[in-house]
Scaffold this active site. Structure first.
Site, PDB file in Angstrom:
ATOM      1  N   GLY A 252      -2.597   1.823  -9.869  1.00  0.00           N
ATOM      2  CA  GLY A 252      -1.973   3.057  -9.407  1.00  0.00           C
ATOM      3  C   GLY A 252      -1.337   2.999  -8.033  1.00  0.00           C
ATOM      4  N   ASP A 253      -1.723   2.019  -7.209  1.00  0.00           N
ATOM      5  CA  ASP A 253      -1.174   1.896  -5.854  1.00  0.00           C
ATOM      6  C   ASP A 253      -1.072   0.418  -5.518  1.00  0.00           C
ATOM      7  OD1 ASP A 253      -0.190   2.590  -3.386  1.00  0.00           O
ATOM      8  OD2 ASP A 253      -2.100   3.258  -2.559  1.00  0.00           O
ATOM      9  N   LEU A 254      -0.449  -0.335  -6.429  1.00  0.00           N
ATOM     10  CA  LEU A 254      -0.525  -1.796  -6.379  1.00  0.00           C
ATOM     11  C   LEU A 254       0.610  -2.395  -5.559  1.00  0.00           C
ATOM     12  CD1 LEU A 254      -2.273  -4.119  -7.372  1.00  0.00           C
ATOM     13  CD2 LEU A 254      -0.785  -4.323  -9.366  1.00  0.00           C
TER      14      LEU A 254
ATOM     15  N   ASN B  55      -2.908  -3.860  -0.991  1.00  0.00           N
ATOM     16  CA  ASN B  55      -4.096  -3.540  -1.777  1.00  0.00           C
ATOM     17  C   ASN B  55      -4.542  -4.695  -2.661  1.00  0.00           C
ATOM     18  OD1 ASN B  55      -4.421  -1.013  -0.676  1.00  0.00           O
ATOM     19  ND2 ASN B  55      -3.240   0.029  -2.257  1.00  0.00           N
TER      20      ASN B  55
END
Length: 283
Positions: free
Chosen positions: A187-189, A193
């Site tokens: 989702g926030d790659l 991260n």
């Protein structure tokens, strides 16, 4: 007794601030026996850590890619906190990007049911992210990704800018396709991260998980610098990217750019408009 002593329930020998993103404060904490990683925020933001824990546990449950081990979370009289084992960064293995691509594709291929959404709402950065279950990916992305960001950015976009985004949303079924099955997505790659774990392989941190189209993760990897070409070549071998991805990725990244415009201001306006132009040019 310091706040850190209370959190780890041991005598702390030392601690120092480390990089923890734009939202939280983060510390490396050392005791006689162990090393810990502690993220802190205001008490009112405890739910952010609750949802981060759920995301990390969802990724870990796939048993294919490394994640931090969360020990506990809670509040002190001053802060909300998330306590994890400290991860010693290893030396990347020779096949780092190929293995990462394979493991990410395996995570994306894990069975998660037939609904898009997640077991709870969570956050993209510090922005609330709604995840009600929905049988249609196109509907989910329109109503629970793009529309909330459009509302949040009402003061950051002109009327004509908003109309262009509304036009995209009205024709979203012409731009996106329904995937064969929902995938667990990070989702926030972006690169910040992903870290190298002690095994020398890629580990995932700071997720904003939900069940969506696997392509959203790949699109996000390209947004802020991208990964090496070998990663994308390897990932394509596993069939998670379909024809037309090069056009759809701009739709998926419009969500993240609108979020950055909302969180960080006008510096992202040009990127939003460029993304809109790319989408309009794909028709």
């Amino acid at each position: 007794m310091s706040e850190f002593d209370k959190i780890v329930d041991k005598k702390v020998l030392s601690y120092h601030s480390v990089a923890g993103g734009d939202i939280n404060k983060a510390y490396q904490v050392k005791t006689e026996q162990d090393m810990y990683f502690i993220k802190m925020n205001t008490i009112s933001n405890l739910d952010m850590f609750i949802q981060e824990k759920k995301g990390i546990e969802a990724i870990a449950a796939c048993h294919v890619i490394g994640t931090p081990h969360i020990l506990q979370m809670g509040t002190t009289y001053q802060h909300a906190y998330l306590l994890m084992d400290y991860i010693e960064r290893g030396k990347p293995i020779a096949s780092y990007w190929d293995v990462f691509a394979q493991e990410l594709a395996c995570m994306h291929s894990s069975f998660v049911g037939d609904q898009f959404g997640f077991s709870s709402d969570n956050y993209i950065g510090s922005t609330p992210q709604s995840n009600p279950f929905c049988g249609s990916w196109v509907t989910f992305f329109k109503e629970y990704r793009l529309r909330p960001m459009l509302v949040r950015n009402e003061e950051n976009l002109s009327r004509s800018d908003r109309q262009r985004i509304i036009h995209i949303m009205e024709h979203l079924d012409e731009l996106l396709i329904e995937p064969e099955h929902p995938s667990l997505v990070h989702g926030d790659l972006w690169s910040g991260n992903v870290m190298t774990g002690p095994d020398g392989k890629a580990w995932l941190i700071d997720p904003a998980c939900y069940y969506g189209d696997a392509e959203v993760d790949l699109a996000m990897t390209e947004l802020f610098g991208g990964f090496p070409p070998s990663f994308y070549t390897s990932y394509r071998q596993y069939g998670c990217l379909r024809a037309g991805y090069e056009k759809r990725k701009y739709v998926y990244n419009l969500y993240h750019l609108l979020n950055h415009l909302y969180l960080f201001g006008y510096g992202y306006y040009g990127s939003v408009i460029h993304c809109i132009e790319k989408i309009e040019g794909s028709w």
